[in-house]
Write an enzyme that holds these catalytic residues in place. Structure first.
Site, PDB file in Angstrom:
ATOM      1  N   HIS A  93      39.516  41.192  35.513  1.00 53.38           N
ATOM      2  CA  HIS A  93      38.843  39.914  35.315  1.00 53.38           C
ATOM      3  C   HIS A  93      38.009  39.903  34.035  1.00 53.38           C
ATOM      4  O   HIS A  93      37.451  40.916  33.622  1.00 53.38           O
ATOM      5  CB  HIS A  93      37.918  39.606  36.486  1.00 53.38           C
ATOM      6  CG  HIS A  93      38.609  39.034  37.688  1.00 53.38           C
ATOM      7  ND1 HIS A  93      39.374  37.897  37.624  1.00 53.38           N
ATOM      8  CD2 HIS A  93      38.633  39.445  38.984  1.00 53.38           C
ATOM      9  CE1 HIS A  93      39.860  37.621  38.844  1.00 53.38           C
ATOM     10  NE2 HIS A  93      39.421  38.547  39.674  1.00 53.38           N
ATOM     11  N   CYS A 147      40.769  37.164  31.138  1.00 57.04           N
ATOM     12  CA  CYS A 147      40.439  35.803  30.720  1.00 57.04           C
ATOM     13  C   CYS A 147      39.357  35.802  29.646  1.00 57.04           C
ATOM     14  O   CYS A 147      38.556  36.728  29.550  1.00 57.04           O
ATOM     15  CB  CYS A 147      39.957  34.996  31.919  1.00 57.04           C
ATOM     16  SG  CYS A 147      41.237  34.735  33.158  1.00 57.04           S
TER      17      CYS A 147
END
Length: 317
Positions: A93, A147
């Site tokens: 993440h 991301c």
């Protein structure tokens, strides 16, 4: 900068799946294992003992916490010598920290960061500090399949970014289940607040309360940003899975029988289809084209000096 082939090759590979949480991913372990095999191939020549792998798999003896990741990267940087080739591959993440919601006055309003398994975020200022410590003549390549990873090395020159175009035609792909590798600012804040019981939206307050001196430079030294600016063209090379305002995908195929990060998988495909030397620029452009064909809406970027943009990926012979 093209490097001599007699330099050492050092790697830190990190995969965070966040098992048994609402943020769980599925392909990140597979990404780093595939990268390990690629690096060990005759093509790139990394030795097993020079590759450190960190995953948050149950029972792991080397958990990818913020402290452990930074220690591994610092160790790799500190032992680097001219001619060495260093790589950090991260699959997990990422988040975009909203500094504007903080109680402090930061020069920047947004900050890109990766999110280790313990949420002790590592920001683009931390990566800039690592690159600045790199000895002259060594290169440090970061592949971040996360991301908001565009610009993860603070102040690195954009070579391929939001303005770059794709000229490929999308094609049909196997049935896929896609999950974003993004954790919203509010989700991170909620988690940290539950640990500190402090009522504030200032991310730095929570991180400093929990991690103290092990928190990101961004929050320990918010007014020292200028001290970490690059003094010259450096040897940092960032291949990001997407633009700073985009999310990267975690893919499951065939009912979960095969899982991977979209960008990590695209790199594997490009290198398999192109056995000869590829420049960093060529690799990112080809990875973009593959993701475009697969209808995966993310645009890998390249940040580095002009010279390194056209240098061979990992100085392959």
């Amino acid at each position: 900068m093209e490097q001599a082939q007699n330099g050492r090759r050092l790697a830190v590979l990190v995969g965070c799946n966040y098992p048994d949480t609402r943020n769980e991913l599925h392909g990140c372990y597979n990404d780093v294992l595939a990268m390990k095999e690629l690096l060990k191939s005759e093509r790139f020549g990394f030795e097993e003992d020079n590759i450190e792998i960190m995953t948050d798999k149950h029972g792991s003896s080397n958990m990818p916490t913020g402290v452990n990741i930074k220690k591994a990267l610092s160790k790799m940087i500190d032992q680097a010598k001219p001619g060495d080739v260093l790589i950090f591959h991260y699959s997990g993440h990422g988040t975009l920290i909203d500094l504007n919601k903080s109680g402090h006055l930061y020069k920047k309003k947004k900050e890109e960061a990766i999110v280790p398994t313990d949420f002790n975020m590592i920001t683009n200022l931390d990566f800039r500090n690592l690159v600045n410590r790199l000895p002259k003549g060594a290169t440090f390549t970061i592949i971040s399949d996360s991301c908001h990873s565009g610009g993860l090395i603070d102040k690195e020159k954009e070579q391929i970014g939001p303005s770059s175009d794709n000229n490929t035609t999308p094609e049909d792909v196997l049935s896929q289940k896609k999950k974003s590798k993004n954790i919203q600012f509010e989700t991170v804040l909620e988690h940290l607040s539950s640990l500190t019981n402090i009522n504030t939206q200032d991310m730095g307050t929570h991180l400093l309360e929990i991690f103290g001196a092990d928190a990101s430079i961004r929050f320990r030294e918010p007014n020292l940003e200028d001290a970490f600016k690059p003094l010259k063209e450096d040897e940092g090379i960032l291949l990001s899975g997407c633009q700073a305002n985009e999310t990267s995908a975690d893919i499951e195929e065939d009912g979960g029988k095969r899982s991977y990060g979209a960008f990590s998988n695209a790199i594997q495909i490009v290198l398999k289809e192109n056995p000869g030397p590829l420049s960093n620029r060529e690799l990112v452009i080809k990875a973009r084209n593959i993701l475009n064909k697969q209808h995966i809406e993310q645009h890998p970027c390249l940040y580095c000096s002009d010279e390194n943009a056209n240098s061979t990926f990992l100085s392959q012979a």
